[in-house]
Design an enzyme around this catalytic site. Structure first.
Site, PDB file in Angstrom:
ATOM      1  N   ASP A   1       0.848  -1.178   0.000  1.00 37.28           N
ATOM      2  CA  ASP A   1       0.000   0.000   0.000  1.00 37.28           C
ATOM      3  C   ASP A   1       0.891   1.237   0.000  1.00 37.28           C
ATOM      4  O   ASP A   1       1.851   1.307   0.770  1.00 37.28           O
ATOM      5  CB  ASP A   1      -0.865   0.000   1.277  1.00 37.28           C
ATOM      6  CG  ASP A   1      -2.333   0.152   0.975  1.00 37.28           C
ATOM      7  OD1 ASP A   1      -2.709   1.249   0.529  1.00 37.28           O
ATOM      8  OD2 ASP A   1      -3.098  -0.811   1.183  1.00 37.28           O
TER       9      ASP A   1
ATOM     10  N   HIS B   1     -10.868  -4.356   2.809  1.00 31.19           N
ATOM     11  CA  HIS B   1     -10.913  -4.045   4.247  1.00 31.19           C
ATOM     12  C   HIS B   1     -11.820  -2.869   4.579  1.00 31.19           C
ATOM     13  O   HIS B   1     -11.960  -2.516   5.745  1.00 31.19           O
ATOM     14  CB  HIS B   1      -9.488  -3.752   4.724  1.00 31.19           C
ATOM     15  CG  HIS B   1      -8.933  -2.525   4.058  1.00 31.19           C
ATOM     16  ND1 HIS B   1      -8.641  -2.485   2.701  1.00 31.19           N
ATOM     17  CD2 HIS B   1      -8.664  -1.288   4.527  1.00 31.19           C
ATOM     18  CE1 HIS B   1      -8.206  -1.276   2.396  1.00 31.19           C
ATOM     19  NE2 HIS B   1      -8.211  -0.539   3.478  1.00 31.19           N
ATOM     20  N   ASP B   2     -12.397  -2.219   3.575  1.00 27.54           N
ATOM     21  CA  ASP B   2     -13.296  -1.088   3.828  1.00 27.54           C
ATOM     22  C   ASP B   2     -14.750  -1.432   3.532  1.00 27.54           C
ATOM     23  O   ASP B   2     -15.631  -0.600   3.733  1.00 27.54           O
ATOM     24  CB  ASP B   2     -12.931   0.100   2.911  1.00 27.54           C
ATOM     25  CG  ASP B   2     -11.576   0.683   3.222  1.00 27.54           C
ATOM     26  OD1 ASP B   2     -11.155   0.629   4.388  1.00 27.54           O
ATOM     27  OD2 ASP B   2     -10.938   1.204   2.284  1.00 27.54           O
TER      28      ASP B   2
ATOM     29  N   GLU C   1      -6.498   3.329  -5.797  1.00 22.82           N
ATOM     30  CA  GLU C   1      -7.826   3.418  -5.182  1.00 22.82           C
ATOM     31  C   GLU C   1      -8.315   4.817  -5.493  1.00 22.82           C
ATOM     32  O   GLU C   1      -7.695   5.808  -5.098  1.00 22.82           O
ATOM     33  CB  GLU C   1      -7.745   3.218  -3.669  1.00 22.82           C
ATOM     34  CG  GLU C   1      -9.142   3.200  -3.051  1.00 22.82           C
ATOM     35  CD  GLU C   1      -9.188   3.639  -1.597  1.00 22.82           C
ATOM     36  OE1 GLU C   1     -10.120   3.253  -0.897  1.00 22.82           O
ATOM     37  OE2 GLU C   1      -8.293   4.402  -1.168  1.00 22.82           O
TER      38      GLU C   1
ATOM     39  N   ASP D   1      -3.263   4.367  -2.274  1.00 20.90           N
ATOM     40  CA  ASP D   1      -4.400   4.764  -1.441  1.00 20.90           C
ATOM     41  C   ASP D   1      -4.968   6.120  -1.876  1.00 20.90           C
ATOM     42  O   ASP D   1      -4.211   7.066  -2.098  1.00 20.90           O
ATOM     43  CB  ASP D   1      -3.883   4.851   0.002  1.00 20.90           C
ATOM     44  CG  ASP D   1      -4.974   5.008   1.032  1.00 20.90           C
ATOM     45  OD1 ASP D   1      -5.767   4.075   1.195  1.00 20.90           O
ATOM     46  OD2 ASP D   1      -5.023   6.075   1.687  1.00 20.90           O
TER      47      ASP D   1
END
Ligand code: GLC
Ligand code: CA
Length: 546
Positions: A98, A322-323, A253, A200
Site C-alpha cells: 500500500d 478491508h473497507d 484506489e 491509497d
C-alpha cells in the site's frame, strides 16, 4: 504474448492485523503471513497486496503512517519483511504494498517538526489561518470521516487540512520536496523487490484550490481535489521517474470516479496508473428511509459492472476489501445459501475481464462480523459516524442500523483458520473479536471438503489462468431473466458464458444442449433437462462451435 503479467494475475489482499498472529499478542504479523504462504500458493494466487505494514500509531490501522521506511513493531521488522519477500518469491508470488501518500500520521516526524512555522517541513502540509480571527476553519470542506476537514493546531494556531481523520494531516503536493520524498519511498521498496503499489485514495492528493466548495450532504470541497490536473501531472512524473524503471504495476484506489475519469488515469496511453478500483458498483444498494436499511438491487449491480467492463479496458475487479462488508452477506445469502452464493460470486468475479482481487477470507465465504454493539467495534470511521448520529440525536436503534451492515470492521474480523480456540488466528486475545461462526466456517474445514468454497475458488483460479479467452477476451452482457447476470467472453472465435442467478428463487431458463459446462456450483455436468436455474446457481459454459 505481449500482454503484461499483471493482467494474468490473481491478487489476494492481506490485512496484516487480521491474517495470522505468530506470537500470541492477538495481532496478525509478518511471521504469520510467512507461515501461510504455502496455503496461498495452493490456492493459486500469484500476487499479494499487503495493506500497510509501516510504522504507525494505528489510529486507522496503519493507513496513518509515521515512518515509511520502517515496519510497525507490532507486525515485525524490516528483516522479516525481506524474508517475506524472499519466501514469497521462491513460491512464485509477487507482492505489492500500500502506498499511502495523501496524508501521514500526526506522529510522523515531518508533522511533528512541521508544526513549527520556521521548519523546512512546515510547507509539507496545508496550513491556513482560520476565519473570524481564527475561530472558524478556513473553508467549508468536510472530511471523509465526518466533520470539518480542518483542525486547529495548538502550537501555531493555524489550521491544517485533513481529508480523513484529524490525526492524519494531508501532504502538500504543491511542494516539490513532498514529491521527491514520495519518489524516494517508492524506490526504497521497489529496490527491495516488491512488484508495485496499491495507491491509497490516489486521485485526491492534489488540491487545486482551497475555496469554499459547493454545499453537499457529504464531501463538500470535492470539486477542488478529485482527479485534478495537478494529480495527473504528478502521477505521470512518478511513472516516468520511478515505476517505468521497474517491472511493476500500480493500482489506484480512486474515489468518486466515473468511467471517463478512470480512463483518464489508466488508459494505456496515459502513463499514470495501470488500473483503478472504482466504487460505483459498491454503491448500488438502495437506502430505505426507515432505519437506513440497505436493499441490494441486483440489476443495478449488473448495469454498473457492465458499464465499467465495456467502457474501461482493464479493470481491477473486486467485491470485498478491508473497507467494505463481506460480499456473501451483501450480494448473496449468508444464512440459507452461504456456500452456493459465495461460489456464485466467485464465478462472476473470476470470469470478468480485468485483474481479480480476493480479500482474505472471501475464499472460504466468511460473513460480516457478528457485532452486537458499537463498543465491540474498533474502526475509527464507524465510531465517527456513530458519534455524529448521536450528536444529531438519532435514537440508538437507528445509529446501530446505520453502521451494523456498513462498518469496515465487518470484513476486518480475524481470519478463521480452524475450529480450534480463537480460530487458530492467535493463541492470545484477538485485537478484534472473531466471528462466532468460525467453528463451521474455517480454512481447515474448507481444505478437507472437496466441495468447499475454497476448493471452488481454487478450481476457478486455475481455469482462469489457463483460459486465454477468460483472461483477454471481450466482454458482452447478454439478455437474461430478472436477477440473472449473463455475460459472454469471446476471443478468436472461442466463446464462454457466465450465468449467475443472484436470487434465492428458481428461475426458468433455456440452454442449448451442446454447450459444455466448465464449472457449476450445483455440480452439474450437462445441460440435459435443465429448464431452471436453482437459487444462486452459477454456471460457466464453453460454447462449442456448431
Ligand atoms: C483508503 C483506505 C482506508 C483508509 C483511507 C485513508 O480508503 O482503504 O482504509 O482509511 O484510505 O487512508
Ligand atoms: Ca502478533
Amino acid at each position: 504474448m505481449s500482454e503484461k503479467w499483471w493482467k494474468e494475475a490473481v491478487v489476494y489482499q492481506i490485512y496484516p492485523r487480521s491474517f495470522c498472529d505468530s506470537n500470541g499478542d492477538g495481532i496478525g504479523d509478518i511471521q504469520g503471513i510467512i507461515s501461510k504462504l504455502d496455503y496461498l500458493k495452493q490456492l493459486g494466487i500469484n500476487v499479494i497486496w499487503l495493506s500497510p505494514v509501516y510504522k504507525s500509531p494505528n489510529e486507522d490501522n496503519g493507513y496513518d503512517i509515521s515512518d515509511y521506511y520502517s515496519v510497525n513493531e507490532e507486525l515485525g521488522t524490516l528483516e522479516e519483511m525481506k524474508n517475506l519477500f524472499y519466501e514469497a518469491k521462491i513460491r512464485g508470488i509477487k507482492i505489492i504494498m500500500d502506498l499511502v501518500i495523501n496524508h501521514v500520521s500526526n506522529q510522523h516526524e515531518w508533522f511533528i517538526k512541521g508544526q513549527n512555522v520556521d521548519s523546512e517541513y512546515h510547507d509539507y502540509f496545508i496550513w491556513r489561518k482560520g476565519k473570524d480571527g481564527g475561530k472558524r476553519p478556513p473553508n467549508n470542506w468536510t472530511s471523509f470521516f465526518t466533520g470539518s476537514a480542518w483542525e486547529k493546531n495548538d502550537l501555531n494556531s493555524k489550521y491544517f487540512l485533513h481529508l480523513f481523520s484529524n490525526t492524519m494531516p494531508d501532504l502538500n503536493f504543491h511542494n516539490p520536496k513532498v514529491i521527491a520524498e514520495v519518489k524516494a519511498i517508492m524506490k526504497f521498496w521497489l529496490d527491495m523487490g516488491i512488484s508495485g503499489f496499491r495507491c491509497d485514495v490516489i486521485n485526491v492528493i492534489f488540491k487545486s484550490s482551497l475555496k469554499d466548495g459547493k454545499k453537499r450532504i457529504a464531501l463538500t470541497g470535492q470539486e477542488y481535489y478529485v482527479s485534478q490536473y495537478g494529480c495527473h501531472k504528478i502521477l505521470k512524473e512518478l511513472k516516468r521517474d520511478v515505476t517505468a524503471n521497474y517491472d511493476c504495476f500500480l493500482v489506484g484506489e480512486t474515489v468518486l470516479v466515473n468511467t471517463d475519469m478512470a480512463n483518464d488515469l489508466c488508459a494505456d496511453n496515459r502513463q499514470e496508473l495501470d488500473m483503478v478500483f472504482g466504487f460505483e458498483h459498491m454503491e448500488t444498494e438502495q437506502i430505505s428511509n426507515k432505519w437506513f436499511k440497505l436493499k441490494f438491487q441486483p440489476e443495478k449491480l449488473f448495469r454498473v459492472i457492465t458499464k465499467w467492463q465495456t467502457e474501461v479496458d482493464w479493470n481491477a475487479n473486486y467485491l470485498e476489501n478491508h473497507d467494505q462488508p463481506r460480499s456473501v452477506s451483501r450480494f448473496g445469502d449468508d444464512k440459507n445459501f452461504r456456500e452456493l452464493s459465495a461460489k456464485m460470486l466467485c464465478t462472476m468475479l473470476l470470469t470478468l475481464r480485468g485483474t481479480p482481487y480476493i480479500f482474505e477470507g472471501q475464499e472460504i465465504g466468511m460473513t460480516n462480523g457478528d457485532f452486537l454493539d458499537i463498543e465491540e467495534m474498533k474502526d475509527l470511521e464507524s465510531h465517527n459516524v456513530y458519534n455524529l448520529a448521536k450528536e444529531l440525536h438519532f435514537p440508538k436503534k437507528l445509529r446501530w442500523s446505520l453502521i451494523k451492515k456498513t462498518s469496515r470492521d465487518n470484513a476486518r474480523t480475524p481470519m478463521q483458520w480452524s475450529k480450534n480456540a480463537n480460530a487458530s488466528f492467535t493463541t492470545g486475545k484477538p485485537w478484534l473479536q472473531i466471528n462466532k461462526n468460525f467453528e463451521n466456517i474455517n480454512v481447515e474445514q474448507n481444505l478437507n471438503d472437496k466441495d468447499s468454497v475454497l476448493n471452488f475458488y481454487k478450481e476457478l483460479i486455475s481455469i482462469r489462468k489457463n483460459t486465454e479467452t477468460l483472461l483477454f477476451g471481450t466482454f458482452k452482457r447478454l439478455n437474461s431473466p430478472k436477477n440473472v447476470f449473463i455475460f459472454e467472453r469471446k476471443l478468436k472465435g472461442e466463446k464462454y458464458l457466465t450465468i449467475c442467478n443472484f436470487s434465492n428463487k428458481k428461475i426458468k431458463i433455456k440452454f442449448k444442449l451442446n454447450w459444455n459446462i466448465i464449472i457449476s456450483n450445483y455440480k452439474r455436468t450437462d445441460l440435459k433437462e435443465v429448464n431452471f436455474l436453482e437459487p444462486y446457481e452459477s454456471i460457466l459454459i464453453k460454447i462449442n462451435k456448431s
